[in-house]
Design a protein around this motif. Structure first.
Motif, PDB file in Angstrom:
ATOM      1  N   LYS A 118      50.017  34.299  49.102  1.00  0.00           N
ATOM      2  CA  LYS A 118      50.649  35.806  48.731  1.00  0.00           C
ATOM      3  C   LYS A 118      50.853  36.369  50.035  1.00  0.00           C
ATOM      4  O   LYS A 118      52.039  37.137  50.399  1.00  0.00           O
ATOM      5  CB  LYS A 118      49.857  36.305  47.477  1.00  0.00           C
ATOM      6  CG  LYS A 118      50.146  35.719  46.511  1.00  0.00           C
ATOM      7  CD  LYS A 118      49.327  36.430  45.451  1.00  0.00           C
ATOM      8  CE  LYS A 118      49.307  35.526  44.010  1.00  0.00           C
ATOM      9  NZ  LYS A 118      48.539  36.458  42.987  1.00  0.00           N
ATOM     10  N   ILE A 119      49.757  36.734  50.861  1.00  0.00           N
ATOM     11  CA  ILE A 119      49.904  37.638  52.155  1.00  0.00           C
ATOM     12  C   ILE A 119      51.025  36.952  52.902  1.00  0.00           C
ATOM     13  O   ILE A 119      51.912  37.572  53.702  1.00  0.00           O
ATOM     14  CB  ILE A 119      48.519  37.581  52.692  1.00  0.00           C
ATOM     15  CG1 ILE A 119      47.428  38.426  52.198  1.00  0.00           C
ATOM     16  CG2 ILE A 119      48.664  38.254  54.042  1.00  0.00           C
ATOM     17  CD1 ILE A 119      46.067  38.390  52.458  1.00  0.00           C
ATOM     18  N   PHE A 124      47.267  45.710  46.351  1.00  0.00           N
ATOM     19  CA  PHE A 124      46.956  44.499  45.361  1.00  0.00           C
ATOM     20  C   PHE A 124      45.651  43.708  45.631  1.00  0.00           C
ATOM     21  O   PHE A 124      45.130  43.788  46.756  1.00  0.00           O
ATOM     22  CB  PHE A 124      48.344  43.577  45.430  1.00  0.00           C
ATOM     23  CG  PHE A 124      49.428  43.966  45.159  1.00  0.00           C
ATOM     24  CD1 PHE A 124      49.799  43.978  43.748  1.00  0.00           C
ATOM     25  CD2 PHE A 124      50.118  44.666  46.105  1.00  0.00           C
ATOM     26  CE1 PHE A 124      51.363  44.387  43.509  1.00  0.00           C
ATOM     27  CE2 PHE A 124      51.698  45.259  45.661  1.00  0.00           C
ATOM     28  CZ  PHE A 124      52.226  45.127  44.376  1.00  0.00           C
ATOM     29  N   GLY A 125      45.119  43.509  44.515  1.00  0.00           N
ATOM     30  CA  GLY A 125      43.705  42.895  44.571  1.00  0.00           C
ATOM     31  C   GLY A 125      43.552  41.508  44.327  1.00  0.00           C
ATOM     32  O   GLY A 125      44.350  40.939  43.305  1.00  0.00           O
ATOM     33  N   GLU A 126      42.956  40.639  45.135  1.00  0.00           N
ATOM     34  CA  GLU A 126      43.089  39.164  44.888  1.00  0.00           C
ATOM     35  C   GLU A 126      41.460  38.897  45.046  1.00  0.00           C
ATOM     36  O   GLU A 126      40.637  39.409  45.489  1.00  0.00           O
ATOM     37  CB  GLU A 126      43.739  38.461  45.905  1.00  0.00           C
ATOM     38  CG  GLU A 126      45.136  38.607  45.703  1.00  0.00           C
ATOM     39  CD  GLU A 126      45.642  38.014  44.686  1.00  0.00           C
ATOM     40  OE1 GLU A 126      45.410  36.885  44.086  1.00  0.00           O
ATOM     41  OE2 GLU A 126      46.884  38.441  44.260  1.00  0.00           O
ATOM     42  N   GLU A 162      49.244  46.474  50.720  1.00  0.00           N
ATOM     43  CA  GLU A 162      48.092  46.564  51.069  1.00  0.00           C
ATOM     44  C   GLU A 162      47.360  45.248  50.042  1.00  0.00           C
ATOM     45  O   GLU A 162      47.542  45.107  49.153  1.00  0.00           O
ATOM     46  CB  GLU A 162      47.084  47.593  50.698  1.00  0.00           C
ATOM     47  CG  GLU A 162      47.815  48.660  51.479  1.00  0.00           C
ATOM     48  CD  GLU A 162      46.870  50.142  51.070  1.00  0.00           C
ATOM     49  OE1 GLU A 162      45.866  50.073  50.361  1.00  0.00           O
ATOM     50  OE2 GLU A 162      47.332  51.099  51.478  1.00  0.00           O
ATOM     51  N   TRP A 163      46.403  44.544  50.883  1.00  0.00           N
ATOM     52  CA  TRP A 163      45.557  43.567  50.102  1.00  0.00           C
ATOM     53  C   TRP A 163      44.141  43.911  50.273  1.00  0.00           C
ATOM     54  O   TRP A 163      43.472  44.037  51.319  1.00  0.00           O
ATOM     55  CB  TRP A 163      45.971  42.038  50.849  1.00  0.00           C
ATOM     56  CG  TRP A 163      47.261  41.899  50.803  1.00  0.00           C
ATOM     57  CD1 TRP A 163      48.297  41.907  51.686  1.00  0.00           C
ATOM     58  CD2 TRP A 163      48.021  41.256  49.603  1.00  0.00           C
ATOM     59  NE1 TRP A 163      49.535  41.458  51.436  1.00  0.00           N
ATOM     60  CE2 TRP A 163      49.425  40.957  50.051  1.00  0.00           C
ATOM     61  CE3 TRP A 163      47.704  40.814  48.254  1.00  0.00           C
ATOM     62  CZ2 TRP A 163      50.491  40.677  49.070  1.00  0.00           C
ATOM     63  CZ3 TRP A 163      48.478  40.426  47.261  1.00  0.00           C
ATOM     64  CH2 TRP A 163      49.874  40.129  47.858  1.00  0.00           C
ATOM     65  N   HIS A 164      43.768  43.605  48.949  1.00  0.00           N
ATOM     66  CA  HIS A 164      42.248  43.930  48.996  1.00  0.00           C
ATOM     67  C   HIS A 164      41.409  42.873  48.108  1.00  0.00           C
ATOM     68  O   HIS A 164      42.049  42.156  47.099  1.00  0.00           O
ATOM     69  CB  HIS A 164      41.884  45.121  47.954  1.00  0.00           C
ATOM     70  CG  HIS A 164      42.528  46.422  48.257  1.00  0.00           C
ATOM     71  ND1 HIS A 164      41.697  47.461  48.745  1.00  0.00           N
ATOM     72  CD2 HIS A 164      43.777  46.738  48.765  1.00  0.00           C
ATOM     73  CE1 HIS A 164      42.321  48.469  48.937  1.00  0.00           C
ATOM     74  NE2 HIS A 164      43.725  48.403  49.293  1.00  0.00           N
ATOM     75  N   LEU A 165      40.383  42.321  48.741  1.00  0.00           N
ATOM     76  CA  LEU A 165      39.632  41.280  48.255  1.00  0.00           C
ATOM     77  C   LEU A 165      38.657  41.758  47.323  1.00  0.00           C
ATOM     78  O   LEU A 165      37.732  42.548  47.812  1.00  0.00           O
ATOM     79  CB  LEU A 165      38.891  40.490  49.240  1.00  0.00           C
ATOM     80  CG  LEU A 165      38.044  39.044  48.649  1.00  0.00           C
ATOM     81  CD1 LEU A 165      39.262  38.096  48.351  1.00  0.00           C
ATOM     82  CD2 LEU A 165      37.459  38.570  49.682  1.00  0.00           C
ATOM     83  N   ILE A 166      38.553  41.527  45.962  1.00  0.00           N
ATOM     84  CA  ILE A 166      37.798  41.884  44.915  1.00  0.00           C
ATOM     85  C   ILE A 166      36.715  41.001  44.528  1.00  0.00           C
ATOM     86  O   ILE A 166      36.194  40.958  43.486  1.00  0.00           O
ATOM     87  CB  ILE A 166      38.466  42.630  43.857  1.00  0.00           C
ATOM     88  CG1 ILE A 166      39.667  41.544  43.253  1.00  0.00           C
ATOM     89  CG2 ILE A 166      39.329  43.887  44.488  1.00  0.00           C
ATOM     90  CD1 ILE A 166      40.244  42.246  42.170  1.00  0.00           C
ATOM     91  N   ALA A 212      54.619  38.906  53.718  1.00  0.00           N
ATOM     92  CA  ALA A 212      54.224  39.797  54.989  1.00  0.00           C
ATOM     93  C   ALA A 212      55.436  40.752  55.292  1.00  0.00           C
ATOM     94  O   ALA A 212      55.155  41.534  56.101  1.00  0.00           O
ATOM     95  CB  ALA A 212      53.920  38.910  56.110  1.00  0.00           C
ATOM     96  N   GLY A 213      56.568  40.393  54.801  1.00  0.00           N
ATOM     97  CA  GLY A 213      57.783  41.252  55.300  1.00  0.00           C
ATOM     98  C   GLY A 213      57.821  42.737  54.538  1.00  0.00           C
ATOM     99  O   GLY A 213      58.798  43.274  54.942  1.00  0.00           O
TER     100      GLY A 213
END
Length: 211
Positions: free
Chosen positions: A65-66, A54-56, A76-80, A70-71
Motif C-alpha cells: 500500500k505504501i 492509516f494503520g496496518e 501517514e503510515w503506522h504499524l500497529i 506514495a504519491g
C-alpha cells in the motif's frame, strides 16, 4: 451522500459530541484509520475524504500500500502489529517513533507490558538512540461493561500522566476502537484506532479484532 461519506461523517460527529461532553477540544483527538486487510481503493477513498493517518498490522501488506500510494501528499503510515527486530534495523534512518503497548485488560490473549512495569520500560526506551518514545497504547477488554472498559482506559491515562510528570516527552495516548472510542475520549485519548466503523466489516479471511 455515499455510504463511505456517511460513515466518516457519523464518526466525526460522534467524536465531536464525546469531546464536548468531556470538555475537550475535538481537534486534540486524531483518528488512525485501521486499513489492514482492506484494499488500496478503500484507503484512496478515505484519503479523498480527508483522512491522512492509516494503520496496518502486517509489514508485507503495508509495503504494498505504501508503494502504491506514495504519491499522496501528507499520507501517514503506522504499524500497529508486531515487528521483527531484524526488519526495524536501519542505522541511516531517523529514530523510529514508538508507543508502548500496555496490557490494561489483563487478558492473556492481549499483548503488552503489565501496567506496573510500563513506566520502567518507558524509561529504558527513552535511552535507546534508535527509538523515539511517543506514548502508550492499550486495548480494553472487548466483552466488558462500560464501567470496566472506562476503568482500563483510566489506568492507561494515569500511566501517561505519570510519565509526562516525570519528564518523559509523551504526546500520544492511543486507546479506543470502533466499539468503545467514546469512553476513551472521556479518559483523555489523543489517538483513536478505528477500522470497522469506518470501512465496514472485514472479510472472513481477516484476523478477528474489533478496531
Amino acid at each position: 451522500m455515499s455510504p463511505d461519506e456517511k460513515a466518516w461523517q457519523d464518526i466525526r460527529l460522534r467524536i465531536v459530541a464525546a469531546a464536548k461532553s468531556a470538555h475537550r477540544d475535538p481537534a486534540s483527538i486524531r483518528v488512525l484509520a485501521v486499513s489492514k486487510s482492506f484494499p488500496i481503493q478503500t484507503v484512496q477513498n478515505a484519503y479523498a475524504l480527508g483522512q491522512r493517518a492509516f494503520g496496518e498490522n502486517y509489514v508485507q501488506e503495508a509495503k504494498a500500500k505504501i508503494d502504491a500510494l506514495a504519491g499522496l501528499p501528507g499520507i501517514e503510515w503506522h504499524l500497529i502489529g508486531p515487528l521483527q527486530s531484524n526488519k526495524a534495523r536501519a542505522a541511516e534512518l531517523p529514530p523510529l517513533n514508538v508507543c508502548i503497548q500496555v496490557n490494561i485488560s489483563g487478558e492473556a490473549t492481549k499483548h503488552g507490558v503489565i501496567p506496573s512495569m510500563a513506566l520502567a520500560l518507558a524509561r529504558e526506551v527513552r535511552r535507546m538512540p534508535g527509538l523515539a518514545l511517543r506514548g502508550f497504547m492499550g486495548i480494553a477488554q472487548t466483552a466488558g461493561d462500560s464501567g470496566a472498559v472506562r476503568a482500563q482506559f483510566h489506568l492507561l491515562r494515569e500511566l501517561y500522566d505519570a510519565g509526562r510528570g516525570e519528564g518523559l516527552s509523551l504526546d500520544t495516548l492511543s486507546m479506543g476502537m470502533s466499539s468503545d472510542f467514546e469512553l476513551a475520549i472521556a479518559e483523555g485519548a489523543t489517538q483513536l484506532r478505528i477500522g470497522s466503523a469506518l470501512f465496514g466489516p472485514r472479510g472472513p479471511d481477516s484476523a478477528v479484532d474489533s478496531h
